[in-house]
Design an enzyme around this catalytic site. Structure first.
Site, PDB file in Angstrom:
ATOM      1  N   GLY A 253      61.774 -19.952  70.859  1.00 49.30           N
ATOM      2  CA  GLY A 253      60.558 -19.847  71.663  1.00 49.30           C
ATOM      3  C   GLY A 253      60.177 -21.100  72.412  1.00 49.30           C
ATOM      4  N   PRO A 296      66.777 -21.876  69.001  1.00 48.26           N
ATOM      5  CA  PRO A 296      66.489 -21.989  70.434  1.00 48.26           C
ATOM      6  C   PRO A 296      67.493 -21.225  71.291  1.00 48.26           C
ATOM      7  CG  PRO A 296      67.586 -23.967  69.654  1.00 48.26           C
ATOM      8  CD  PRO A 296      67.349 -23.115  68.439  1.00 48.26           C
ATOM      9  N   GLY A 297      67.009 -20.583  72.308  1.00 49.96           N
ATOM     10  CA  GLY A 297      67.889 -19.939  73.284  1.00 49.96           C
ATOM     11  C   GLY A 297      67.669 -20.602  74.626  1.00 49.96           C
ATOM     12  N   ARG A 298      66.506 -20.292  75.215  1.00 51.93           N
ATOM     13  CA  ARG A 298      66.160 -20.787  76.550  1.00 51.93           C
ATOM     14  C   ARG A 298      66.264 -22.316  76.648  1.00 51.93           C
ATOM     15  NH1 ARG A 298      62.428 -17.894  79.636  1.00 51.93           N
ATOM     16  NH2 ARG A 298      61.693 -17.003  77.670  1.00 51.93           N
ATOM     17  N   ARG A 335      63.623 -11.448  86.108  1.00 54.75           N
ATOM     18  CA  ARG A 335      62.453 -12.075  85.486  1.00 54.75           C
ATOM     19  C   ARG A 335      61.206 -12.128  86.391  1.00 54.75           C
ATOM     20  NH1 ARG A 335      62.096 -16.559  83.718  1.00 54.75           N
ATOM     21  NH2 ARG A 335      60.995 -16.072  81.794  1.00 54.75           N
ATOM     22  N   TYR A 339      58.311 -10.095  84.647  1.00 55.24           N
ATOM     23  CA  TYR A 339      57.245 -10.885  83.999  1.00 55.24           C
ATOM     24  C   TYR A 339      56.378 -11.649  84.988  1.00 55.24           C
ATOM     25  CZ  TYR A 339      60.919 -10.755  80.332  1.00 55.24           C
ATOM     26  OH  TYR A 339      61.895 -10.390  79.451  1.00 55.24           O
ATOM     27  N   CYS A 366      66.815  -2.565  96.801  1.00 53.92           N
ATOM     28  CA  CYS A 366      65.919  -1.573  97.381  1.00 53.92           C
ATOM     29  C   CYS A 366      64.628  -1.404  96.601  1.00 53.92           C
ATOM     30  CB  CYS A 366      66.648  -0.241  97.496  1.00 53.92           C
ATOM     31  SG  CYS A 366      67.480  -0.115  99.050  1.00 53.92           S
ATOM     32  N   GLU A 367      63.870  -2.458  96.507  1.00 52.66           N
ATOM     33  CA  GLU A 367      62.577  -2.436  95.829  1.00 52.66           C
ATOM     34  C   GLU A 367      61.709  -3.468  96.535  1.00 52.66           C
ATOM     35  OE1 GLU A 367      61.810  -0.933  92.653  1.00 52.66           O
ATOM     36  OE2 GLU A 367      63.820  -0.094  92.382  1.00 52.66           O
ATOM     37  N   TYR A 395      68.441 -15.894  80.211  1.00 49.59           N
ATOM     38  CA  TYR A 395      67.894 -14.545  80.385  1.00 49.59           C
ATOM     39  C   TYR A 395      68.033 -13.962  81.792  1.00 49.59           C
ATOM     40  CZ  TYR A 395      65.934 -15.500  75.809  1.00 49.59           C
ATOM     41  OH  TYR A 395      65.792 -15.813  74.484  1.00 49.59           O
TER      42      TYR A 395
HETATM   43  N1  LLP Z   1      65.098 -15.797  67.753  1.00 50.02           N
HETATM   44  C1  LLP Z   1      64.708 -14.527  67.892  1.00 50.02           C
HETATM   45  C2  LLP Z   1      64.593 -13.682  66.722  1.00 50.02           C
HETATM   46  C3  LLP Z   1      64.420 -14.020  69.172  1.00 50.02           C
HETATM   47  O1  LLP Z   1      64.030 -12.764  69.305  1.00 50.02           O
HETATM   48  C4  LLP Z   1      64.552 -14.864  70.306  1.00 50.02           C
HETATM   49  C5  LLP Z   1      64.258 -14.369  71.653  1.00 50.02           C
HETATM   50  C6  LLP Z   1      64.968 -16.193  70.103  1.00 50.02           C
HETATM   51  C7  LLP Z   1      65.224 -16.626  68.816  1.00 50.02           C
HETATM   52  C8  LLP Z   1      65.152 -17.164  71.234  1.00 50.02           C
HETATM   53  O2  LLP Z   1      63.972 -17.397  71.927  1.00 50.02           O
HETATM   54  P1  LLP Z   1      63.943 -18.544  73.040  1.00 50.02           P
HETATM   55  O3  LLP Z   1      64.161 -19.871  72.356  1.00 50.02           O
HETATM   56  O4  LLP Z   1      65.005 -18.272  74.015  1.00 50.02           O
HETATM   57  O5  LLP Z   1      62.583 -18.438  73.647  1.00 50.02           O
HETATM   58  N2  LLP Z   1      63.804 -11.997  78.255  1.00 50.02           N
HETATM   59  C9  LLP Z   1      62.693 -12.889  78.032  1.00 50.02           C
HETATM   60  C10 LLP Z   1      62.833 -13.632  76.706  1.00 50.02           C
HETATM   61  C11 LLP Z   1      63.017 -12.724  75.540  1.00 50.02           C
HETATM   62  C12 LLP Z   1      63.204 -13.446  74.236  1.00 50.02           C
HETATM   63  C13 LLP Z   1      63.665 -12.542  73.151  1.00 50.02           C
HETATM   64  N3  LLP Z   1      63.850 -13.179  71.891  1.00 50.02           N
HETATM   65  C14 LLP Z   1      62.579 -13.826  79.220  1.00 50.02           C
HETATM   66  O6  LLP Z   1      63.352 -13.681  80.145  1.00 50.02           O
HETATM   67  O7  LLP Z   1      61.688 -14.682  79.255  1.00 50.02           O
END
Ligand code: LLP
Length: 437
Positions: A253, A296-298, A335, A339, A366-367, A395
């Protein structure tokens, strides 16, 4: 980077090269666009590896044994999985598909955490067969099914229970996951029942708790609140049910800076609040320190990725708006449409030029909602220019589609002046590959 503030949003190696071109990882982005075509997603290997290392360093030096696992849903393919493996991180997967990608490159599966709010029996079976490190159990149905399956296979998987702590992380409602009304995790009101069942299950080894508050969280405070709650819950569960919190997984997150007016906290700032709250909380409650896991992902992959588009039509509606139309859009980056996400951009072929016009960058789909960036000041733009959008590493591609039968873009990894194609652009043949007549 002086004089061009937006450049700070681009990968760490970004600079202005000859002819005022944007250079990433030592590669001229205009040449990349020419060689590989557009839309093109460019990932900077240095930034990727630096972010992996920074998470390990910052969380690892605060008195807790810490595991960093990369959330594959932000973007995964074979090359990326190998980088994550080399950097010594684990992997958070949320489907059999993501697990399959990890498996395909020999990712150590004991470093894999398997998430999901509705895992299928086949997926759980695969996770057991492949001995993934942790299965993060989300609900009662899964708890029962996993216990039975593990019994049949004679295994005892290590599991975490996912708690939905009912905390608002102040983010877009689509990406707030730990609130009371959430499809994810055990609600607070039922977590005790889950712990009891997990402790009593004959073929499960409950090693701890997990929560994930949401994504793009710009404050550390929600983590602090959730940790307090999880620790006091663990303390109560220990007393009542003999549950030992060996591991606390606080999810992901962590925000990144998408625009100049919304800075994100440094990784160190999150790490400090999270680690110190765990250490103090455990001391106050007389609990042993758990191992900490972060997902962490993002924040690992977001800044590393840049989307390059070529400008086609520029349409002026006098007194209303100037549309700059590019050759990608909502099929490679949903995105903004989904969002209302905001992005910045630069002209990759004229980075140093004065900013002149306020334009709206529109996609080719086409949107009417296919607008990538509304009202951005850019140098005068015309057909053939290359627009570079930073912070597209997370993402965008995984949420991409073939809308309007478009071809998914190529992906290039750049490092020290060398580009490496890590996903080829789709072809018309790819579009009909699965069709039968
Ligand atoms: N762990 C779990 C259980 C999760 O569901 C997620 C993301 C993460 C870790 C990683 O979160 P991050 O560090 O990336 O914030 N599609 C959306 C984001 C969806 C996130 C889903 N879960 C966007 O484009 O902003």
């Amino acid at each position: 980077m002086e004089g061009i503030p937006r450049l700070t949003l681009f990968p760490l190696t970004s600079e202005v090269g000859s002819g005022g071109h944007l250079v990433i990882g030592g590669c001229d982005s205009v040449e990349l666009a020419g060689e590989f075509g557009t839309p093109l997603y460019v990932f900077d290997e240095f930034t990727l590896r630096r972010k992996c290392a920074e998470f390990k360093e910052e969380f690892g030096r605060r008195g807790l044994e810490t595991t960093v696992i990369y959330a594959a849903k932000a973007f995964i393919n074979k090359a990326l999985a190998l980088i994550v493996k080399e950097e010594g991180l684990g992997l958070d997967v949320v489907s059999g598909g993501e697990l399959g990608i990890a498996h395909s490159v020999g990712f150590p599966l004991d470093r894999v955490y398997f998430h999901g709010n509705n895992k299928s029996a086949e997926e759980l079976r695969l996770a057991l067969d492949w001995h993934v490190g942790r299965i993060v159990v989300d609900n009662f149905y899964e708890l029962g099914m996993l216990d039975r399956m593990a019994g049949e296979l004679g295994s005892t998987p290590d599991i975490l229970l996912r708690l939905s702590p009912g905390i608002d992380p102040h983010t877009h409602r689509y990406i707030a996951t730990g609130i009371i009304d959430s499809k994810f995790g055990f609600p607070l009101t039922r977590i005790e029942e889950a712990v009891e069942k997990a402790v009593q299950a004959s073929c499960l080894n409950p090693v701890g708790l997990h929560f994930h508050l949401g994504s793009l969280i710009y404050e550390a405070e929600p983590y602090r609140q959730a940790i307090e709650l999880a620790l006091s819950l663990a303390n109560e569960m220990k007393r009542k049910h003999g549950f030992e919190l060996e591991e606390l997984n606080i999810g992901g997150g962590f925000a990144i800076q998408y625009s100049l007016d919304s800075p994100a906290p440094a990784i160190a700032a999150y790490a400090e609040v999270i680690a110190s709250r765990i250490i103090t909380g455990c001391r106050e409650l007389g609990l042993e320190l758990p191992r900490l896991t972060v997902e962490p992902g993002r924040a690992i992959v977001g800044q590393a990725g840049v989307a390059l588009y070529r400008v086609g039509v520029v349409k002026e509606i006098p007194g209303v708006r100037r549309y700059v139309m590019v050759d990608g859009g909502m099929a490679d980056n949903i995105r903004p449409a989904l969002y209302g996400a905001g992005y910045e951009a630069l002209l990759a072929n004229r980075v140093v030029a004065e900013e002149a016009d306020v334009v709206t960058i529109a996609g080719r789909f086409c949107e009417s909602g296919d607008i990538l960036i509304k009202d951005i000041r850019l140098p005068a733009v015309s057909a053939g220019d290359i627009i570079a959008v930073p912070d597209c590493g997370a993402y965008c591609l995984p949420m991409g589609s073939n809308y309007n039968a478009s071809l998914r873009p190529a992906v290039v990894l750049v490092r020290e002046g060398r580009p490496r194609l890590i996903r080829r652009r789709e072809t018309f043949d790819d579009l009909v590959r699965w069709d039968l007549i």
